[in-house]
Design a protein around this motif. Structure first.
Motif, PDB file in Angstrom:
ATOM      1  N   PHE A   1      -9.776   6.712   0.023  1.00 17.96           N
ATOM      2  CA  PHE A   1      -9.152   5.606  -0.708  1.00 17.96           C
ATOM      3  C   PHE A   1      -9.418   5.784  -2.195  1.00 17.96           C
ATOM      4  O   PHE A   1     -10.434   5.315  -2.715  1.00 17.96           O
ATOM      5  CB  PHE A   1      -9.711   4.275  -0.195  1.00 17.96           C
ATOM      6  CG  PHE A   1      -9.624   4.139   1.305  1.00 17.96           C
ATOM      7  CD1 PHE A   1      -8.407   3.906   1.922  1.00 17.96           C
ATOM      8  CD2 PHE A   1     -10.761   4.268   2.103  1.00 17.96           C
ATOM      9  CE1 PHE A   1      -8.312   3.795   3.311  1.00 17.96           C
ATOM     10  CE2 PHE A   1     -10.682   4.165   3.484  1.00 17.96           C
ATOM     11  CZ  PHE A   1      -9.457   3.935   4.088  1.00 17.96           C
TER      12      PHE A   1
ATOM     13  N   ASP B   1      -3.012   4.501  -2.451  1.00 15.40           N
ATOM     14  CA  ASP B   1      -4.121   3.670  -1.977  1.00 15.40           C
ATOM     15  C   ASP B   1      -4.921   4.359  -0.876  1.00 15.40           C
ATOM     16  O   ASP B   1      -6.110   4.075  -0.700  1.00 15.40           O
ATOM     17  CB  ASP B   1      -3.587   2.340  -1.458  1.00 15.40           C
ATOM     18  CG  ASP B   1      -2.901   1.536  -2.540  1.00 15.40           C
ATOM     19  OD1 ASP B   1      -3.599   1.010  -3.411  1.00 15.40           O
ATOM     20  OD2 ASP B   1      -1.653   1.456  -2.521  1.00 15.40           O
ATOM     21  N   ALA B   2      -4.266   5.236  -0.096  1.00 12.26           N
ATOM     22  CA  ALA B   2      -4.957   5.923   1.002  1.00 12.26           C
ATOM     23  C   ALA B   2      -4.320   7.293   1.218  1.00 12.26           C
ATOM     24  O   ALA B   2      -3.097   7.448   1.091  1.00 12.26           O
ATOM     25  CB  ALA B   2      -4.896   5.100   2.284  1.00 12.26           C
TER      26      ALA B   2
ATOM     27  N   LEU C   1     -10.568   0.361   1.293  1.00 14.22           N
ATOM     28  CA  LEU C   1      -9.790  -0.546   2.120  1.00 14.22           C
ATOM     29  C   LEU C   1     -10.472  -0.690   3.474  1.00 14.22           C
ATOM     30  O   LEU C   1     -11.133   0.231   3.952  1.00 14.22           O
ATOM     31  CB  LEU C   1      -8.364  -0.021   2.314  1.00 14.22           C
ATOM     32  CG  LEU C   1      -7.511   0.146   1.047  1.00 14.22           C
ATOM     33  CD1 LEU C   1      -6.144   0.722   1.406  1.00 14.22           C
ATOM     34  CD2 LEU C   1      -7.355  -1.179   0.321  1.00 14.22           C
TER      35      LEU C   1
ATOM     36  N   TYR D   1       0.803  -1.213   0.000  1.00 14.15           N
ATOM     37  CA  TYR D   1       0.000   0.000   0.000  1.00 14.15           C
ATOM     38  C   TYR D   1       0.846   1.278   0.000  1.00 14.15           C
ATOM     39  O   TYR D   1       1.829   1.380   0.737  1.00 14.15           O
ATOM     40  CB  TYR D   1      -0.936   0.029   1.218  1.00 14.15           C
ATOM     41  CG  TYR D   1      -1.938  -1.093   1.222  1.00 14.15           C
ATOM     42  CD1 TYR D   1      -2.868  -1.227   0.204  1.00 14.15           C
ATOM     43  CD2 TYR D   1      -1.956  -2.028   2.257  1.00 14.15           C
ATOM     44  CE1 TYR D   1      -3.796  -2.262   0.204  1.00 14.15           C
ATOM     45  CE2 TYR D   1      -2.872  -3.068   2.280  1.00 14.15           C
ATOM     46  CZ  TYR D   1      -3.789  -3.177   1.242  1.00 14.15           C
ATOM     47  OH  TYR D   1      -4.692  -4.201   1.255  1.00 14.15           O
TER      48      TYR D   1
ATOM     49  N   TRP E   1      -9.685   9.420   6.289  1.00 17.38           N
ATOM     50  CA  TRP E   1      -8.922   8.725   5.259  1.00 17.38           C
ATOM     51  C   TRP E   1      -9.790   8.564   4.022  1.00 17.38           C
ATOM     52  O   TRP E   1     -10.976   8.231   4.118  1.00 17.38           O
ATOM     53  CB  TRP E   1      -8.493   7.346   5.761  1.00 17.38           C
ATOM     54  CG  TRP E   1      -7.411   7.376   6.792  1.00 17.38           C
ATOM     55  CD1 TRP E   1      -7.557   7.397   8.143  1.00 17.38           C
ATOM     56  CD2 TRP E   1      -6.003   7.387   6.536  1.00 17.38           C
ATOM     57  NE1 TRP E   1      -6.331   7.426   8.764  1.00 17.38           N
ATOM     58  CE2 TRP E   1      -5.345   7.414   7.802  1.00 17.38           C
ATOM     59  CE3 TRP E   1      -5.218   7.376   5.383  1.00 17.38           C
ATOM     60  CZ2 TRP E   1      -3.973   7.430   7.937  1.00 17.38           C
ATOM     61  CZ3 TRP E   1      -3.842   7.384   5.507  1.00 17.38           C
ATOM     62  CH2 TRP E   1      -3.227   7.418   6.770  1.00 17.38           C
TER      63      TRP E   1
END
Length: 355
Positions: free
Chosen positions: A133, A116-117, A138, A92, A131
């Protein structure tokens, strides 16, 4: 004391750390017990800061010492700059704020978008931040690894993920010293958070006492112990105010060969106890010194987000360890960036080690 609002609410991530399996978390939490004391507990922080040992020789010293973590298969700081950092945790890519990164980025914008984040820092009903994504959703928890130890990462509302990679320098040194001791070693991990240091020590063969004021953090750490396949190793989990626990251990006559001390700049214990680093650290270090074993191995102090030089905690540690021999090493923990090779400073440290 486990809550660590300093370093952008580092320890507060513990309070918001929820597990992916509620019924399992409840079962693990049921095993966590508060510290017990037969006497009437007194607040260690109310005691005078008496740590001087007149006439005792001071340990040797090494200053400054820069302990560096470089990129590897488990973790890499890919790039940093403009107040953010771009990291690789296993498969990630994660992007989040970093106040120390006041320089410009080395990688092109496309690399910073291929993530990815990302932690946005939005302030809303979900907590201190959010967060997002961009590629695919995720889960709240996700598998991570450190030096062969599997554990669970978690996207917390205070931008942390359950591990502080810069601490790997301390963990590697501790593991080497435990294995080289060729005798029983007891490790006390104070403000233990999600337990990576405890797992490293247990893997090396130590008997570990892990103290944290957050039951949720300890539940997460216990789950990490099982994920790491170290459930058979002796780790005692204590949900308690760290300062009170250390003072009680002194009254009980308990001793440890290794003590890890990672206090917040400011925090609160499970019963509302207030911790202020500059006010309470001297007595805390003194009490840790008092419960070192007759043949101690290490006393390690790390501090985050304080307006001070490492020379301040170096002098404190050296005075506290007068008469022990050995050496006090102090400086900074840094992560070496992959893109441009710059060093990102994360924290100050001072550690006494047996020569």
């Amino acid at each position: 004391m486990a809550v660590k609002p300093s370093r952008d609410k580092r320890r507060a991530a513990r309070s918001s750390a929820a597990g992916s399996r509620p019924e399992r978390r409840e079962a693990l939490a049921a095993k966590v017990r508060p510290d017990e004391d037969e006497g009437n507990p007194s607040d260690a922080r109310a005691r005078p800061h008496i740590i001087a040992r007149p006439g005792a020789p001071l340990p040797a010293q090494t200053v400054p010492l820069i302990l560096e973590v470089g990129p590897n298969d488990d973790y890499a700081l890919l790039d940093s700059g403009d107040g953010e950092k771009l990291e690789q945790y296993g498969p990630y890519r994660i992007r989040r704020p970093e106040g120390q990164a006041i320089w410009g980025r080395a990688l092109p914008a496309a690399e910073w978008e291929a993530i990815d984040a990302v932690f946005t820092g939005d302030i809303d009903e979900e907590g201190m931040g959010r967060w997002r994504f961009p590629a695919a959703p995720l889960g709240e928890t996700w598998p991570m690894r450190h030096d062969g130890i599997d554990y669970l990462g978690r996207f917390t509302s205070f931008r942390h993920v359950g591990v502080f990679p810069e601490q790997a320098s301390h963990w590697a040194d501790m593991e080497t010293r435990i294995r080289a001791a060729n005798r029983p070693v007891r490790v006390l991990n104070l403000f233990g958070y999600t337990g990576l240091a405890s797992l490293v020590a247990a893997r090396a063969g130590a008997e570990v006492t892990h103290v944290d004021a957050s039951k949720k953090a300890i539940t997460w750490a216990r789950e990490n112990q099982e994920v790491a396949r170290l459930a058979d190793r002796p780790i005692r989990w204590i949900c308690e105010d760290a300062a009170k626990f250390v003072e009680r251990e002194g009254r009980r006559g308990k001793r440890y060969e290794v003590i890890l001390l990672d206090p917040p700049a400011y925090g609160r214990g499970p019963k509302g106890e207030v911790w202020q680093l500059f006010e309470h650290l001297p007595s805390m270090v003194a009490n840790c010194r008092a419960i070192l074993a007759d043949k101690p191995i290490a006393l390690v102090l790390t501090t985050y987000s304080i307006r001070a030089s490492f020379f301040a905690i170096h002098a404190l540690m050296r005075d506290a360890c007068a008469g022990l021999g050995g050496r006090v090493e102090s400086g900074e923990l840094v992560i070496r960036e992959k893109a441009a090779g710059r060093a990102l400073s994360t924290s100050l440290f001072s550690r006494w080690v047996r020569a």
